[in-house]
Write a protein that holds these residues in place. Sequence first.
Motif, mmCIF file in Angstrom:
data_model
loop_
_atom_site.group_PDB
_atom_site.id
_atom_site.type_symbol
_atom_site.label_atom_id
_atom_site.label_comp_id
_atom_site.label_asym_id
_atom_site.label_seq_id
_atom_site.Cartn_x
_atom_site.Cartn_y
_atom_site.Cartn_z
ATOM 1 N N ARG A 178 44.510 45.718 55.138
ATOM 2 C CA ARG A 178 44.740 46.808 55.308
ATOM 3 C C ARG A 178 44.812 47.404 53.398
ATOM 4 O O ARG A 178 45.940 47.111 53.354
ATOM 5 C CB ARG A 178 45.467 47.007 56.000
ATOM 6 C CG ARG A 178 47.197 46.733 55.971
ATOM 7 C CD ARG A 178 47.706 46.838 57.834
ATOM 8 N NE ARG A 178 47.715 45.708 58.279
ATOM 9 C CZ ARG A 178 48.199 45.612 59.372
ATOM 10 N NH1 ARG A 178 48.929 46.565 60.581
ATOM 11 N NH2 ARG A 178 48.036 45.215 60.521
ATOM 12 N N GLN A 179 44.919 48.238 53.504
ATOM 13 C CA GLN A 179 45.279 49.587 52.781
ATOM 14 C C GLN A 179 46.067 51.001 53.145
ATOM 15 O O GLN A 179 46.188 50.789 53.934
ATOM 16 C CB GLN A 179 44.018 49.886 51.497
ATOM 17 C CG GLN A 179 42.863 48.741 50.816
ATOM 18 C CD GLN A 179 42.371 49.588 50.104
ATOM 19 O OE1 GLN A 179 42.045 50.752 50.254
ATOM 20 N NE2 GLN A 179 41.245 48.720 49.486
ATOM 21 N N ALA A 180 46.990 51.107 52.202
ATOM 22 C CA ALA A 180 48.718 52.080 52.154
ATOM 23 C C ALA A 180 48.292 52.645 50.844
ATOM 24 O O ALA A 180 48.605 52.488 49.942
ATOM 25 C CB ALA A 180 49.353 52.199 53.154
ATOM 26 N N THR A 204 48.447 52.662 45.313
ATOM 27 C CA THR A 204 47.998 52.268 46.054
ATOM 28 C C THR A 204 47.564 50.813 46.683
ATOM 29 O O THR A 204 47.838 49.846 45.886
ATOM 30 C CB THR A 204 45.614 52.523 46.649
ATOM 31 O OG1 THR A 204 45.727 54.138 46.485
ATOM 32 C CG2 THR A 204 44.770 52.124 47.574
ATOM 33 N N GLU A 233 47.367 46.887 48.877
ATOM 34 C CA GLU A 233 46.352 46.250 50.205
ATOM 35 C C GLU A 233 47.123 45.082 50.339
ATOM 36 O O GLU A 233 47.800 44.306 49.995
ATOM 37 C CB GLU A 233 44.695 46.000 49.484
ATOM 38 C CG GLU A 233 43.907 44.696 50.359
ATOM 39 C CD GLU A 233 42.278 44.664 49.771
ATOM 40 O OE1 GLU A 233 42.109 44.430 50.281
ATOM 41 O OE2 GLU A 233 43.304 44.690 48.347
ATOM 42 N N GLU A 258 42.393 59.240 53.756
ATOM 43 C CA GLU A 258 41.728 58.601 53.621
ATOM 44 C C GLU A 258 42.871 57.232 54.307
ATOM 45 O O GLU A 258 42.717 56.404 55.182
ATOM 46 C CB GLU A 258 40.482 58.268 52.848
ATOM 47 C CG GLU A 258 39.654 59.110 52.770
ATOM 48 C CD GLU A 258 38.670 58.932 51.565
ATOM 49 O OE1 GLU A 258 38.875 57.619 51.218
ATOM 50 O OE2 GLU A 258 37.376 60.042 51.326
ATOM 51 N N LEU A 259 43.660 57.401 53.481
ATOM 52 C CA LEU A 259 44.744 55.792 53.736
ATOM 53 C C LEU A 259 46.066 56.654 54.191
ATOM 54 O O LEU A 259 46.361 57.778 54.375
ATOM 55 C CB LEU A 259 44.859 55.428 52.630
ATOM 56 C CG LEU A 259 43.307 54.866 51.156
ATOM 57 C CD1 LEU A 259 44.379 54.150 50.458
ATOM 58 C CD2 LEU A 259 43.191 53.875 52.710
#
Length: 327
Positions: free
Chosen positions: A38-40, A86, A88, A152-153
């Motif tokens: 998952r990304q943030a 960003t 991951e 989007e994140l």
Amino acid sequence: MASNRSYTVIGLFMFGAIALVVVGVLALGGNRLLSNSRQAIIFFDQSVLGLSNGSKVLFRGVQVGTVKNVQLRLDPNVGKARIGVTIEMAGNNTVMMNGSPTSSDVTTEELVRRGLRAQLVVWSYVTSQLAVNLDFQPDTKPRFVANRDDMELTEIPAVPSEIEQLKDTVTGLPWKDTLETVNETMESVVTLANDMDQLLNRMGPNLEKTTTTTREAIAAARDAVYMNSRQFEKTLESVRALTDNVNTQIESRDEQLTRLLDNAEATSANLQQLSENLEDLTDPNSGTRQDVESAIRDLSAGASSMRRFAETLERDPNALLFGGGQR
């Protein structure tokens, strides 16, 4: 027949190519596809010098992901610039308490609501390399930078690093007031030192006079002590002479007292003898007492005769010439 063979070769070739592509994808990125990653995104206000693509993402020292991208993001509405990082997070490094894989229901938003926060930490003091450390801090209020509807994140709120907290603490100290107080104190000390110097300069002659007077007083006291010591020695000699005289007098009086005591003992012996003689006289059975009583009776009879003779002479004076019988 030939055409059928060609179709078979082409089909086998296509199947082999597809198999090679699948193997390559699995070899190069299959772990990502199967890891439930998952990304943030995280926005930092401070400098991220030392953080780059591929830097580690940690959770209390355990690597749970990597930094995918570091970008400068501008916000024209408020005129500010933020550093967007960003990250991951790989699911293969995060499991449930019983060891099973994490559930898809546990989303990043849910973790943020439970207090998940991001912070910059120093990964290597030698290379000044930074890392992103994740931890639960439910007591801190989340500060979101971007509108969540436009992103989007999922955004993970950032908290100041320990260095930033220390810098804020140091910056918040009243350095200016402290420096002004120190400056005023130093000026007061300098003024006091100058005043003391001037006072000492004015007191110098007086101190010299006082020192001279003190020395003279000490010398006079020393002379007085010396004179008193001489007089004290003379007094001691007089006392010694008086003591010797008293001892001599006591020795001479001692002989007289001895003779007096001897006389007193002799007198006591005589008194003892006299007492014994008196006891003999007073004893009823003593012959001496009987003789004394007889003598007393004779003396009493003689006294009676003398009394009668005196009465006779008083009545008749011629009785002495003619005798009492003539009458």
